[in-house]
Design an enzyme around this catalytic site. Sequence first.
Site, PDB file in Angstrom:
ATOM      1  N   GLY A 248      42.870  29.439  44.225  1.00  0.00           N
ATOM      2  CA  GLY A 248      43.778  30.327  43.365  1.00  0.00           C
ATOM      3  C   GLY A 248      44.391  29.346  42.310  1.00  0.00           C
ATOM      4  O   GLY A 248      45.571  29.712  41.654  1.00  0.00           O
ATOM      5  N   GLU A 290      39.394  25.830  48.319  1.00  0.00           N
ATOM      6  CA  GLU A 290      38.391  26.624  48.039  1.00  0.00           C
ATOM      7  C   GLU A 290      38.592  27.082  46.484  1.00  0.00           C
ATOM      8  O   GLU A 290      38.874  28.035  46.217  1.00  0.00           O
ATOM      9  CB  GLU A 290      38.322  28.045  48.655  1.00  0.00           C
ATOM     10  CG  GLU A 290      37.964  27.569  49.955  1.00  0.00           C
ATOM     11  CD  GLU A 290      38.134  28.782  51.163  1.00  0.00           C
ATOM     12  OE1 GLU A 290      37.787  28.819  52.234  1.00  0.00           O
ATOM     13  OE2 GLU A 290      38.987  29.820  50.679  1.00  0.00           O
ATOM     14  N   GLY A 292      37.602  28.032  42.714  1.00  0.00           N
ATOM     15  CA  GLY A 292      36.545  28.767  42.091  1.00  0.00           C
ATOM     16  C   GLY A 292      36.939  28.809  40.770  1.00  0.00           C
ATOM     17  O   GLY A 292      36.113  28.025  39.938  1.00  0.00           O
ATOM     18  N   ARG A 293      37.715  29.664  40.118  1.00  0.00           N
ATOM     19  CA  ARG A 293      38.195  29.643  38.744  1.00  0.00           C
ATOM     20  C   ARG A 293      38.456  28.221  38.407  1.00  0.00           C
ATOM     21  O   ARG A 293      38.030  28.172  37.028  1.00  0.00           O
ATOM     22  CB  ARG A 293      39.322  30.656  38.869  1.00  0.00           C
ATOM     23  CG  ARG A 293      39.667  31.109  37.336  1.00  0.00           C
ATOM     24  CD  ARG A 293      41.407  31.635  37.240  1.00  0.00           C
ATOM     25  NE  ARG A 293      41.490  32.672  38.350  1.00  0.00           N
ATOM     26  CZ  ARG A 293      41.123  33.810  38.115  1.00  0.00           C
ATOM     27  NH1 ARG A 293      40.986  34.545  36.795  1.00  0.00           N
ATOM     28  NH2 ARG A 293      41.480  34.689  38.972  1.00  0.00           N
ATOM     29  N   ARG A 330      37.494  42.191  33.028  1.00  0.00           N
ATOM     30  CA  ARG A 330      39.040  41.698  33.500  1.00  0.00           C
ATOM     31  C   ARG A 330      39.997  42.285  32.402  1.00  0.00           C
ATOM     32  O   ARG A 330      41.075  42.726  32.880  1.00  0.00           O
ATOM     33  CB  ARG A 330      39.004  40.133  33.372  1.00  0.00           C
ATOM     34  CG  ARG A 330      38.106  39.595  34.701  1.00  0.00           C
ATOM     35  CD  ARG A 330      38.273  38.069  34.832  1.00  0.00           C
ATOM     36  NE  ARG A 330      39.814  37.862  35.133  1.00  0.00           N
ATOM     37  CZ  ARG A 330      40.407  37.321  34.485  1.00  0.00           C
ATOM     38  NH1 ARG A 330      40.333  36.928  33.152  1.00  0.00           N
ATOM     39  NH2 ARG A 330      41.776  36.960  34.930  1.00  0.00           N
ATOM     40  N   TYR A 334      42.626  44.368  34.774  1.00  0.00           N
ATOM     41  CA  TYR A 334      44.025  44.159  34.887  1.00  0.00           C
ATOM     42  C   TYR A 334      44.634  43.435  33.796  1.00  0.00           C
ATOM     43  O   TYR A 334      45.549  42.413  33.726  1.00  0.00           O
ATOM     44  CB  TYR A 334      44.292  43.408  36.256  1.00  0.00           C
ATOM     45  CG  TYR A 334      43.149  42.303  36.714  1.00  0.00           C
ATOM     46  CD1 TYR A 334      42.995  41.170  35.935  1.00  0.00           C
ATOM     47  CD2 TYR A 334      42.254  42.690  37.657  1.00  0.00           C
ATOM     48  CE1 TYR A 334      42.115  40.199  36.488  1.00  0.00           C
ATOM     49  CE2 TYR A 334      41.475  41.772  38.079  1.00  0.00           C
ATOM     50  CZ  TYR A 334      41.278  40.395  37.205  1.00  0.00           C
ATOM     51  OH  TYR A 334      40.268  39.513  37.778  1.00  0.00           O
ATOM     52  N   CYS A 361      31.384  52.837  25.984  1.00  0.00           N
ATOM     53  CA  CYS A 361      32.144  54.407  25.513  1.00  0.00           C
ATOM     54  C   CYS A 361      33.386  54.610  26.447  1.00  0.00           C
ATOM     55  O   CYS A 361      33.505  55.317  27.226  1.00  0.00           O
ATOM     56  CB  CYS A 361      31.025  55.518  25.759  1.00  0.00           C
ATOM     57  SG  CYS A 361      29.942  55.491  24.304  1.00  0.00           S
ATOM     58  N   GLU A 362      34.235  53.706  26.179  1.00  0.00           N
ATOM     59  CA  GLU A 362      35.630  53.680  26.923  1.00  0.00           C
ATOM     60  C   GLU A 362      36.745  53.242  25.844  1.00  0.00           C
ATOM     61  O   GLU A 362      36.333  52.126  25.216  1.00  0.00           O
ATOM     62  CB  GLU A 362      35.478  52.748  28.074  1.00  0.00           C
ATOM     63  CG  GLU A 362      34.781  52.957  29.186  1.00  0.00           C
ATOM     64  CD  GLU A 362      35.282  54.244  29.910  1.00  0.00           C
ATOM     65  OE1 GLU A 362      36.550  54.607  29.830  1.00  0.00           O
ATOM     66  OE2 GLU A 362      34.550  54.877  30.684  1.00  0.00           O
TER      67      GLU A 362
END
Length: 442
Positions: A248, A290, A292-293, A330, A334, A361-362
């Site tokens: 994290g 752990e 990741g990012r 992403r 959020y 189409c959003e």
Amino acid sequence: MLLYGTQEVNEKGHLTIGGVDSVDLVNTYGTPLIAYDIALFRERARAFKETFRAEGIQAQVAYASKAFSSIAIYEVAQQEGLSLDVVSGGELYTAVQAGFPRERIHFHGNNKSEAELEYAFAEKVGCIVVDNFSEIELIKRISAMRKQEMDVLIRVTPGVEAHTHNYITTGQEDSKFGFDLKNGQADEAFYRLHNVEYIRVLGMHCHIGSQIFETTAFRFAAEALMNKMIMWRDEYNFICRVLNLGGGFGIRYTEEDAPLAPAKYVEEMASVVLSMTRQHQYPMPEIWIEPGRSLVGDAGTTLYRLGSMKEVPEIRTYVAVDGGMSDNIRPALYGAEYTAVTANRMDEPQTTEVTIAGKCCESGDKLIEQALIARPQEDDIIATFCTGAYSYSMASNYNRLPRPAVVFVEDGMHQLVIRRETYEDITRLDIPLQAVKRGDTI
């Protein structure tokens, strides 16, 4: 100008990554294209490992591969001596195809199916991170049926509120993950697993959230787990050999972000564990983390071609690229923020404010609302930084758009590691209706 890793600007005014011209990458592989700076991935992996070595702590650094999963990235992780965190049968299968050492694979997930658990047993993974009571019963039944030993970690929620987005917090009491540390669930999980034939409890695991910039929450989590480990020793004469403190650790998406060096997070957590083991005369556990990012996030850059432009007078100028929420959900999911540049004209002022929109189409398909790039021209190459984590892994075929290609760059070399999807790929699983007579069931 905010650049990452090996990124530079060459004599042509082009952005380079890993010594490779981004314009050449686009001309070779097309767009959208995600280019990974593998030297930066290696640098981060080595920094985590070296910090543990400097502290004299036995450790495993496990790449949290949900951030980006592929055979090639698993191969690089293996080269760097990392372990691997997988969360599904699909990620485990990819690791198997990559030839990743099974003993360094940790299998996570809050809803592992019986088939996935049986697959983990069959491949003899290094450990299973147990997440709930029903999973405990499945693991006990499978291990007894196969007469096969399995190492497990008990995932707990330490009740720590991390300062991050609500969608990516995981360590608070109200979480779908793990056993609550405060209401007795963690103790009950330990009781159900301790002294069970074929099951070997290694210790505890927690993960408090993602994209966290300060160390206070990590220190509180380490202290909470150490207190529980000390209690289990005193009450059950049980010593946890492993303390997994998750990941994290935040990265810098924009100039406003101020993450710490990866080693700083490790130092802060390790200091708590070292202090408490000495104070309570507890054997020093092996520490697992752990990331990741923080390993792969800012190693990735997505390259797009600029297409249509639309000016809404006195409101904003839209520039559309040939990707969007289909390759990076992403911002829509959020409100994640990114930085972009005009990669083929880096020597020009990047001062024109635009909204970079995708082609889905959003109305919400906006990658960056107040991007500063060179004065836009059709066919410009727009580079969005820090897309290495949770972009390709969360990509979709919305609007039947093909997923992008992925290329690794390092030391002036480039290699395609995931080919671009074709329209044929998208329809490959479709099954046409057969000719039927009126009144027949379809």
